[in-house]
Motif scaffolding. Structure first.
Motif, mmCIF file in Angstrom:
data_model
loop_
_atom_site.group_PDB
_atom_site.id
_atom_site.type_symbol
_atom_site.label_atom_id
_atom_site.label_comp_id
_atom_site.label_asym_id
_atom_site.label_seq_id
_atom_site.Cartn_x
_atom_site.Cartn_y
_atom_site.Cartn_z
ATOM 1 N N ARG A 1 -5.113 8.309 -7.059
ATOM 2 C CA ARG A 1 -5.049 7.179 -7.980
ATOM 3 C C ARG A 1 -3.827 6.326 -7.681
ATOM 4 O O ARG A 1 -2.731 6.850 -7.512
ATOM 5 C CB ARG A 1 -4.993 7.661 -9.417
ATOM 6 N N ASP A 2 -4.047 5.031 -7.626
ATOM 7 C CA ASP A 2 -2.967 4.072 -7.426
ATOM 8 C C ASP A 2 -2.991 3.130 -8.627
ATOM 9 O O ASP A 2 -3.818 2.227 -8.701
ATOM 10 C CB ASP A 2 -3.163 3.301 -6.123
ATOM 11 N N GLU A 3 -2.113 3.371 -9.574
ATOM 12 C CA GLU A 3 -2.059 2.591 -10.821
ATOM 13 C C GLU A 3 -0.858 1.665 -10.771
ATOM 14 O O GLU A 3 0.271 2.118 -10.603
ATOM 15 C CB GLU A 3 -1.954 3.529 -12.019
ATOM 16 N N ARG A 4 -1.091 0.361 -10.905
ATOM 17 C CA ARG A 4 -0.021 -0.638 -10.927
ATOM 18 C C ARG A 4 0.045 -1.227 -12.331
ATOM 19 O O ARG A 4 -0.963 -1.679 -12.874
ATOM 20 C CB ARG A 4 -0.276 -1.748 -9.912
ATOM 21 N N PRO B 1 0.823 -1.206 0.000
ATOM 22 C CA PRO B 1 0.000 0.000 0.000
ATOM 23 C C PRO B 1 0.859 1.259 0.000
ATOM 24 O O PRO B 1 1.924 1.291 0.618
ATOM 25 C CB PRO B 1 -0.815 -0.117 1.292
ATOM 26 N N PRO B 2 0.413 2.312 -0.686
ATOM 27 C CA PRO B 2 1.119 3.590 -0.627
ATOM 28 C C PRO B 2 0.916 4.234 0.749
ATOM 29 O O PRO B 2 0.055 3.815 1.525
ATOM 30 C CB PRO B 2 0.470 4.400 -1.750
ATOM 31 N N TRP B 3 1.647 5.284 1.009
ATOM 32 C CA TRP B 3 1.613 5.932 2.335
ATOM 33 C C TRP B 3 0.208 6.357 2.743
ATOM 34 O O TRP B 3 -0.165 6.271 3.909
ATOM 35 C CB TRP B 3 2.571 7.129 2.373
ATOM 36 N N TYR B 4 -0.600 6.799 1.786
ATOM 37 C CA TYR B 4 -1.931 7.302 2.131
ATOM 38 C C TYR B 4 -2.949 6.188 2.386
ATOM 39 O O TYR B 4 -4.100 6.454 2.683
ATOM 40 C CB TYR B 4 -2.457 8.258 1.048
ATOM 41 N N GLN B 5 -2.500 4.927 2.320
ATOM 42 C CA GLN B 5 -3.377 3.803 2.634
ATOM 43 C C GLN B 5 -2.962 3.091 3.915
ATOM 44 O O GLN B 5 -3.476 2.026 4.231
ATOM 45 C CB GLN B 5 -3.393 2.805 1.473
#
Length: 122
Positions: free
Chosen positions: A82-85, A61-65
């Motif tokens: 937006r979290d694009e993988r 997860p990114p920091w904001y999650q």
């Protein structure tokens, strides 16, 4: 208010492969799907004439999650996050074994089974 949009995209070279994520088909590459949870995913990529690829990829997860902060990013943040993988896969062509090699191995196995001595086929 706030919203986090999560998306994973699988691109293959050459395109047109069937893509499954966690044993659920998501489409033909380039294929995209949204996701809710982070963690390890299993990707299966299949295309005629190419070796089937199975890839395990961990989505951290990114920091904001992170717990606590996720409440703010999901409900109070004034815009969309937006979290694009993106997963890029280079497909490898299947190699066909020459017919004489296959016939020789078959004869060898037949002879071994007739004499009662069976060994590994390779």
């Amino acid at each position: 208010m706030g919203c986090v949009r999560r998306r994973m995209t699988v691109r293959t070279n050459p395109p047109g492969a069937t893509v499954s994520v966690d044993n659920q088909m998501i489409g033909t590459s380039p294929a995209a799907s949204s996701f809710v949870y982070y963690g390890t995913r299993e990707f299966r990529i299949e295309k005629d004439g190419y070796r089937t690829e199975t890839i395990r990829r961990r989505f951290n997860p990114p920091w904001y999650q992170m717990p606590g902060i996720d409440f703010i990013s999901e409900t109070l943040w004034p815009g969309d996050l937006r979290d694009e993988r993106i997963i890029d896969v280079e497909l490898v062509p299947k190699t066909l074994e020459p017919t004489p090699d296959i016939l020789q191995r078959a004869d060898s196995l037949r002879t071994q089974s007739q004499t009662g001595m069976v060994t590994s086929p390779r």
